[in-house]
Design an enzyme around this catalytic site. Structure first.
Site, mmCIF file in Angstrom:
data_model
loop_
_atom_site.group_PDB
_atom_site.id
_atom_site.type_symbol
_atom_site.label_atom_id
_atom_site.label_comp_id
_atom_site.label_asym_id
_atom_site.label_seq_id
_atom_site.Cartn_x
_atom_site.Cartn_y
_atom_site.Cartn_z
ATOM 1 N N ASP A 1 0.818 -1.214 0.000
ATOM 2 C CA ASP A 1 0.000 0.000 0.000
ATOM 3 C C ASP A 1 0.855 1.269 0.000
ATOM 4 O O ASP A 1 0.707 2.117 0.864
ATOM 5 C CB ASP A 1 -0.908 -0.063 1.239
ATOM 6 N N GLU B 1 3.318 -7.883 7.553
ATOM 7 C CA GLU B 1 2.070 -8.500 7.130
ATOM 8 C C GLU B 1 2.237 -9.575 6.064
ATOM 9 O O GLU B 1 1.640 -9.504 4.991
ATOM 10 C CB GLU B 1 1.083 -7.436 6.652
ATOM 11 N N TYR C 1 -6.836 -2.836 12.593
ATOM 12 C CA TYR C 1 -7.673 -1.700 12.181
ATOM 13 C C TYR C 1 -9.136 -1.905 12.584
ATOM 14 O O TYR C 1 -10.032 -1.630 11.796
ATOM 15 C CB TYR C 1 -7.532 -1.490 10.667
ATOM 16 N N GLU D 1 0.792 -1.068 14.088
ATOM 17 C CA GLU D 1 -0.059 -0.255 13.203
ATOM 18 C C GLU D 1 -1.465 -0.210 13.751
ATOM 19 O O GLU D 1 -2.005 -1.234 14.174
ATOM 20 C CB GLU D 1 -0.132 -0.846 11.784
HETATM 21 C C1 GCB Z 1 -1.494 -2.233 6.681
HETATM 22 C C2 GCB Z 1 -0.191 -2.167 5.975
HETATM 23 C C3 GCB Z 1 0.153 -0.754 5.546
HETATM 24 C C4 GCB Z 1 -1.070 -0.067 4.991
HETATM 25 C C5 GCB Z 1 -2.110 0.014 6.092
HETATM 26 C C6 GCB Z 1 -3.412 0.681 5.634
HETATM 27 O O1 GCB Z 1 -1.798 -3.137 7.373
HETATM 28 O O2 GCB Z 1 0.862 -2.723 6.717
HETATM 29 O O3 GCB Z 1 1.181 -0.810 4.592
HETATM 30 O O4 GCB Z 1 -0.794 1.200 4.474
HETATM 31 O O5 GCB Z 1 -2.423 -1.269 6.528
HETATM 32 O O6 GCB Z 1 -3.540 1.889 5.759
HETATM 33 O O7 GCB Z 1 -4.266 -0.022 5.125
#
Ligand code: GCB
Length: 577
Positions: free
Chosen positions: A165, A402, A454, A490
C-alpha cells in the site's frame, strides 16, 4: 559495510545532479548498445524517483537508462587507492557499466551496493550508465502483479498493481558516491556494547582488505580510553569506558570511535564512527533498554514526498524528526523497507529507537517463486545487518510486514530468516509485524510480537464500541499463547484534513482522535504491551484504487506537506503526560 567518509586517508564525492535518462519500454537499449552511452536522454534529477519528475511516465515501472559523466577529482589516485562506486538505493534492479565495462547488477530497492572500479576508471571523461527496471512481479520482494486471490487484498485492485500500500516509486533514489580508500584500508568495523556496573564495555572487531600485518589503534575521542592490536585480516579489541554515558532516547550520548591503522609508524587508514553504549533485550513481558523497561511511542512512516517521490530529501528528514520530537515520539519502524543511512544517523543523534525492517512486505507463500523470494529475503537480511549493525538507534530487526502466513510454508521461511539474522547479530531482538495475530506461528520463536490492527476502520467500520473489545480479546489471546511482549505496530484511520463531524464519523479529524485515544487507553491496561506505533506519521502516495482517494493513504497524523491534523495535538497531549 562502512559508510564512505572523507578524511586525510579517504575521499568521497557525491555524483548527484542532473543525469540523462531514457525510457525504454521496448527494450531497444540492449540491442542498440546503450550501455556504451546513448543519445536523446532527458535531464533527470539524481537522487530522486523518476515517477513524479515527468508528467508522461508517472506509472511507468519498466526499463530505463540513466547516464552521467564525471572526471576523477583531484587527489584520487588509482595507483595507491581502491576506487569504487557506491549506490545507496536503486529501485528495483540495477545493472551498471563504467566506460562500457559491465560492473554488475543488484536486486532490491533500498539497500546499498558497490563495485570496485579502480582498473576501469579514467582521469577524465568517465561515462557511467545504469539500467534500472522496477516491474512488479510475483517472485520479487516486495511482490506485485500477484495472481488474483481474495486473500491478497491489495493485488489486482490497484494501479500500478502493487501487493503493498504505497506507490512503487522507481529510480536512483539515494546518492551515488565515488569513493577512494587506501589499498590496505579498514574494510569493516563491528561494534557491540555491554554494560557492567557503571562501565561500558565496547567490543570492536576490525576487518581489513588484504595487506601486511599492521597495528589497529582504537580510541574514543574526548576520553583516555584506547586499545591496540595487531591485525592482518581480522582482530578484536575490548574497550572499558568507566562511568559510561549510556545512549538512550532521553540522552542520546554518542562517543566518537576512531580506528587508525598503522604500519612502521606510517598511518595507512583511519575511520571514525559515532557509537552509543546501550543494551537492548526482551525479558519476560518487558523490553529492556539498558536494563530498564522501555515503552515505544511513535509511528510507521514512509520515505515519500511530492515530486521527489522516495528520493532522499535531507530537509524532509530533519522536518520529520522535528515533528516527531514535538509530538513526543521516541521511536519508529522503517515501514516497509530500510530508510536512508542519513535517517539512521540522525536517529542515533536525536535519540530515536528504530525497528529496522527489510523490504519484505506483502510476502505470500504459494510454491511458485517461493525459493526465489526466500533467497532475496536472505540477501536483504545480510545487507541490512551489514549496513545498520553499528547504529545504537537500531534496536530490533523486523523480517517482514504482514506476510500472508496462513500457509504451512510460512513458518520454515521465517525460521530460516530468523536463524540467519541471529547468526549475524545475536544482540538485537527479531520480530515481524503480523496481520494474522494469534495464528502467526513464527511468534513461537520470534523474540517479540508485533501486531497491525484496524478495528473500527476496515472491520467494525465506524463502530469503535464494537471494535475495541475485539482488539482487547485478541491482545489477551496472543499474550496467553506466546507469553511475550507485544508492540502495536499499526492502527489508524484515514482522515481528510479539514473534514469534521460530531458525533465523530469515519474520515473526520474527530474520528481519528477518538480511535487513537481509545486504542491508547486499551494498551495502557495491558502491561505486556510495550509500544504503540500509529499508522502513519504523514499522509502518503499509493497506487490508485477505490480505497485510496486521490491515490493517497490519508492515515497521517500530519498531511503529506507536514501540517498537523487534530490528532497530532491530541497525541502530543497523551505522549507528553
Ligand atoms: C497495513 C499495511 C500498511 C497499509 C495500512 C493501511 O496493514 O501494513 O502498509 O498502508 O495497513 O492503511 O491499510
Amino acid at each position: 559495510m562502512l559508510y564512505p567518509q572523507s578524511n586525510p586517508y579517504r575521499q568521497v564525492t557525491d555524483l548527484a545532479g542532473f543525469w540523462e535518462l531514457r525510457f525504454d519500454p521496448e527494450g531497444q537499449g540492449d540491442q542498440a548498445g546503450w550501455a556504451n552511452g546513448f543519445e536523446g536522454g532527458r535531464p533527470a534529477a539524481v537522487p530522486a524517483s523518476w515517477n513524479d519528475q515527468f508528467e508522461d511516465w508517472r506509472d511507468y515501472l519498466g526499463q530505463v537508462w540513466y547516464q552521467t559523466r564525471f572526471s576523477l577529482p583531484w587527489g584520487y589516485d588509482t595507483a595507491r587507492q581502491s576506487i569504487s562506486l557506491r549506490f545507496n538505493s536503486v529501485n528495483y534492479i540495477a545493472e551498471v557499466w563504467l566506460n562500457g565495462v559491465r560492473l554488475g547488477q543488484h536486486e532490491g530497492g533500498h539497500l546499498p551496493f558497490e563495485f570496485e572500479v579502480t582498473p576501469h576508471v579514467l582521469p577524465e571523461g568517465n561515462l557511467l550508465v545504469v539500467r534500472v527496471e522496477g516491474e512488479l512481479k510475483p517472485d520479487r520482494v516486495p511482490p506485485g502483479n500477484v495472481p488474483l486471490d481474495p486473500r491478497f487484498t491489495f493485488a489486482n485492485q490497484s494501479y500500478p498493481p502493487a501487493s503493498f500500500d504505497f506507490f512503487p516509486f522507481c529510480g536512483i533514489q539515494r546518492p551515488v558516491l565515488l569513493v577512494a580508500v587506501p589499498n590496505e584500508a579498514i574494510a569493516d568495523l563491528t561494534v557491540t556494547t555491554e554494560i557492567s556496573g557503571r562501565a561500558g564495555l565496547v567490543r570492536v572487531k576490525v576487518n581489513r582488505f588484504a595487506g601486511d600485518a599492521a597495528i589497529a589503534r582504537v580510541s574514543l575521542r574526548g576520553t583516555s580510553v584506547s586499545a591496540e592490536t595487531n591485525v592482518v585480516n581480522e582482530a578484536e579489541v575490548m574497550l572499558t569506558v568507566p562511568e559510561a554515558a549510556l545512549w538512550s532516547p532521553d540522552s542520546p550520548n554518542l562517543y566518537d570511535l576512531t580506528v587508525e591503522l598503522a604500519c612502521n609508524s606510517a598511518t595507512l587508514d583511519r575511520y571514525s564512527l559515532p557509537i552509543g553504549i546501550r543494551t537492548i533485550r526482551v525479558e519476560g513481558d518487558a523490553l529492556l533498554l539498558n536494563g530498564r523497561p522501555i515503552y515505544l511511542k511513535g509511528f510507521g512512516r514512509h520515505e515519500d514526498f511530492p515530486v521527489t517521490g522516495r528520493g532522499l530529501v535531507p530537509a524532509v528528514i530533519v522536518k520529520d524528526y522535528a515533528l516527531m520530537k514535538w509530538i513526543g515520539a521516541n521511536s519508529f519502524r522503517t515501514t516497509h523497507y530500510p530508510y536512508s543511512e542519513q535517517m539512521m544517523d540522525l536517529a542515533d543523534r536525536l535519540g530515536f529507537m528504530v525497528i529496522d525492517e527489510i523490504p519484505a512486505v506483502g510476502l505470500f507463500f504459494a510454491e511458485v517463486g517461493l525459493e526465489r523470494r526466500l533467497s532475496v529475503c536472505r540477501q536483504y537480511v545480510q545487507e541490512l545487518i551489514a549496513r545498520d549493525k553499528n547504529h545504537p538507534s537500531a534496536i530490533m530487526w523486523s523480517i517482514a510486514n504482514e506476510p500472508h502466513s496462513r500457509l504451512p510454508a510460512a513458518k520454515p521461511f521465517f525460521r530460516n530468516l530468523y536463524d540467519l539474522a541471529k547468526s549475524l547479530d545475536s544482540t538485537r531482538p527479531i520480530t515481524l509485524a503480523s496481520q494474522v495475530g494469534v495464528d502467526e506461528e513464527s511468534f513461537e520463536f520470534l523474540d517479540l510480537l508485533c501486531l497491525n490492527r484496524y478495528y473500527g476502520w476496515y472491520t467494525q467500520s465506524g463502530q469503535l464500541d464494537e471494535g475495541l473489545p475485539l482488539l482487547a480479546a485478541e491482545l489477551d489471546a496472543m499474550h496467553e499463547k506466546f507469553a511475550k511482549p507485544l508492540i502495536m505496530t499499526e492502527f489508524g484511520a484515514d482522515t481528510i484534513a479539514g473534514h469534521h463531524a460530531q458525533p465523530p464519523e469515519m474520515f473526520s479529524e474527530e474520528y481519528q482522535v477518538e480511535m487513537l485515544t481509545r486504542y491508547f487507553g486499551l494498551f495502557r491496561s495491558r502491561p505486556f504491551v510495550v509500544g504503540e506505533h500509529v499508522w502513519n506519521l504523514c499522509d502518503f502516495k499509493t497506487s490508485q484504487s477505490v480505497r485510496r482517494m486521490g491515490g493517497m493513504n490519508l492515515k497521517g497524523v500530519f498531511t503529506r506537506d507536514r501540517r498537523p491534523k487534530l490528532a497530532a495535538h491530541r497525541l502530543r497531549e497523551l505522549w507528553n503526560k
